[in-house]
Design a protein around this motif. Structure first.
Motif, mmCIF file in Angstrom:
data_model
loop_
_atom_site.group_PDB
_atom_site.id
_atom_site.type_symbol
_atom_site.label_atom_id
_atom_site.label_comp_id
_atom_site.label_asym_id
_atom_site.label_seq_id
_atom_site.Cartn_x
_atom_site.Cartn_y
_atom_site.Cartn_z
ATOM 1 N N SER A 69 -4.946 1.719 -4.782
ATOM 2 C CA SER A 69 -4.495 1.903 -3.197
ATOM 3 C C SER A 69 -3.450 0.590 -2.807
ATOM 4 O O SER A 69 -4.009 -0.422 -2.822
ATOM 5 C CB SER A 69 -5.936 1.661 -2.262
ATOM 6 O OG SER A 69 -6.564 2.805 -2.763
ATOM 7 N N SER A 308 -6.746 -2.369 -3.436
ATOM 8 C CA SER A 308 -7.939 -2.113 -4.131
ATOM 9 C C SER A 308 -7.741 -1.068 -5.042
ATOM 10 O O SER A 308 -6.821 -0.213 -5.203
ATOM 11 C CB SER A 308 -9.188 -1.587 -3.154
ATOM 12 O OG SER A 308 -8.794 -0.372 -2.621
ATOM 13 N N THR A 309 -8.442 -1.468 -6.484
ATOM 14 C CA THR A 309 -8.357 -0.373 -7.289
ATOM 15 C C THR A 309 -9.830 0.141 -7.638
ATOM 16 O O THR A 309 -10.903 -0.416 -7.460
ATOM 17 C CB THR A 309 -7.920 -1.011 -8.574
ATOM 18 O OG1 THR A 309 -8.602 -1.805 -9.137
ATOM 19 C CG2 THR A 309 -6.633 -1.437 -8.374
ATOM 20 N N MET A 324 -6.618 -10.635 -4.160
ATOM 21 C CA MET A 324 -7.822 -10.016 -4.328
ATOM 22 C C MET A 324 -8.741 -10.796 -3.326
ATOM 23 O O MET A 324 -10.020 -11.416 -3.976
ATOM 24 C CB MET A 324 -8.342 -9.860 -5.619
ATOM 25 C CG MET A 324 -7.768 -8.566 -6.059
ATOM 26 S SD MET A 324 -8.308 -6.826 -5.304
ATOM 27 C CE MET A 324 -7.735 -5.702 -6.663
ATOM 28 N N GLY A 327 -12.775 -10.863 -2.882
ATOM 29 C CA GLY A 327 -13.446 -9.797 -3.906
ATOM 30 C C GLY A 327 -13.777 -10.679 -5.262
ATOM 31 O O GLY A 327 -14.587 -10.093 -5.895
ATOM 32 N N GLU A 329 -12.465 -9.888 -7.783
ATOM 33 C CA GLU A 329 -12.228 -8.979 -8.929
ATOM 34 C C GLU A 329 -11.240 -9.394 -9.955
ATOM 35 O O GLU A 329 -11.523 -9.644 -11.298
ATOM 36 C CB GLU A 329 -12.000 -7.539 -8.331
ATOM 37 C CG GLU A 329 -11.909 -6.479 -9.488
ATOM 38 C CD GLU A 329 -11.781 -5.326 -8.909
ATOM 39 O OE1 GLU A 329 -11.082 -4.306 -9.530
ATOM 40 O OE2 GLU A 329 -12.221 -4.836 -7.908
#
Ligand code: UDP
Ligand code: MG
Length: 351
Positions: A69, A308-309, A324, A327, A329
């Protein structure tokens, strides 16, 4: 993440809520028929119609569907680029999400890849449901582009194509801002071929390419692959130079033989002045196009911003920074100097 899939299907999505269910269902049916692991990367290009939420639902139900996204709309070519950046298949297929490129054609692309071709592009033999103006302008434009560029960009092809992992790896090294992906895959070289298909009507919704965007896209295409517009200036300049010499000569002869004033009228002067100013402004515009693009590249901003993914690790490129924050991530990737090897690059004799 599970083991690397054989095929990565990349589809850019911008407000395609009415197409997503039939599109993903068709891709699933076609790909399951091949009996090899596959992934479908849906790149949400800043959709605002609920497409994003629907994609997340679809991906929750089938882990082979992955979602990238964007933080906002970055445009079709950039969305395709992101898909290639994250794809891990040994072959990557680019396809539109509006069912204009039928998923049923994918096995024919794969067949050619298995024969040993590295790029298999789908040539539009018939285009349904597009205005004659779009068809005519596309036809003329691709023929012009073919003439003025050094690389062999096939006529009547869009981005619907398959590329081998090693071509995808080349594409990941080309970080230019103004992207003409179909030209960039041609530029990569290797063994390329085409198959013909019928380009269908859009299944649902409206085209996201209004005239304004089409013109901008055409300018990107030309400036990305040709300096012809700059070079043609020397021809114009020679032409005008010779014309001025001949006119000067003619006036001198006429004055000497007839002894009268010729071309004395103001109207001639005004018209010529306007004409030349128009030429000059046109070529200033042309130069400006190249200068602006140079500036664009010099700033070296990331091509896109990922919000985001789902189902994906970090992108397989060195200089795509990933914000990120919080997050935790994926760490922001530093700008690495050279191209990075990707595991998809080994030979694919096994296919
Ligand atoms: N698309 C996108 N971002 C955009 C515009 C389009 O991701 O800013 C996607 C769109 O959802 C579709 C594909 O790119 O899957 C092709 O767009 P479209 O069908 O509008 O172009 P056309 O087929 O009319 O040339
Ligand atoms: Mg379309």
């Amino acid at each position: 993440m599970s083991e690397a899939p054989t095929y990565s299907i990349v589809a850019p999505v911008y407000n395609e809520i009415g197409n997503l269910r039939p599109f993903t269902a068709q891709v699933r049916a076609v790909m399951d028929g091949l009996g090899e692991p596959w992934e479908l990367l849906l790149v949400d290009d800043g959709s605002s119609d609920g497409s994003r939420e629907l994609m997340l639902d679809l991906a929750a139900a089938d882990p082979r569907l992955r979602v990238i996204s964007f933080a906002r709309n970055f445009g079709h070519q950039v969305a395709v680029t992101a898909g290639v950046d994250y794809a891990s298949g040994r072959a990557v297929v680019l396809i539109d999400a509006d069912l204009q490129d039928p998923p049923a054609v994918i096995p024919r692309l794969i067949e050619k890849w298995q024969e040993g071709y590295d790029v298999v592009y789908a040539v539009r033999a018939v285009r349904r449901g597009e205005s004659w103006l779009k068809r005519l302008s596309a036809k003329l434009f691709y023929r012009l582009l073919h003439r003025i560029t050094d690389i062999n960009i096939p006529v009547d092809t869009g981005d619907f194509r398959l590329m081998d992992a090693r071509v995808a790896a080349v594409l990941r090294q080309m970080r230019e801002q103004r992207r003409f992906v179909r030209g960039m895959t041609s530029w990569a070289g290797f063994r390329q071929t085409g198959i013909e298909y019928v380009r269908e009507e859009r299944a649902w919704g409206e085209t996201k390419y209004p005239l304004r965007k089409m013109i901008a896209f055409a300018l990107d295409a030309v400036t990305s692959f040709s300096f012809f517009p700059l070079q043609i200036m020397i021809v114009m300049s020679l032409f005008l130079g010779v014309a001025s010499l001949l006119t000067g000569l003619a006036i001198t002869i006429l004055r000497l033989t007839r002894g009268e004033e010729f071309f004395g009228g103001q109207a001639t002067t005004i018209i010529l002045l306007l004409l030349l100013s128009s030429f000059q402004l046109f070529f200033l515009f042309v130069i400006g196009q190249y200068v602006a693009r140079g500036y664009d590249e010099a700033r070296d901003r990331p091509l896109y911003v990922v919000a985001s993914t789902v189902g994906l690790g970090p992108p397989r490129v060195a200089n795509q920074r990933l914000p990120m924050a919080g997050g935790g991530e994926a760490p922001a990737l530093a700008k690495a100097p050279g191209p990075r090897q990707t595991e998809g690059e080994q030979s694919r004799s096994a296919s």
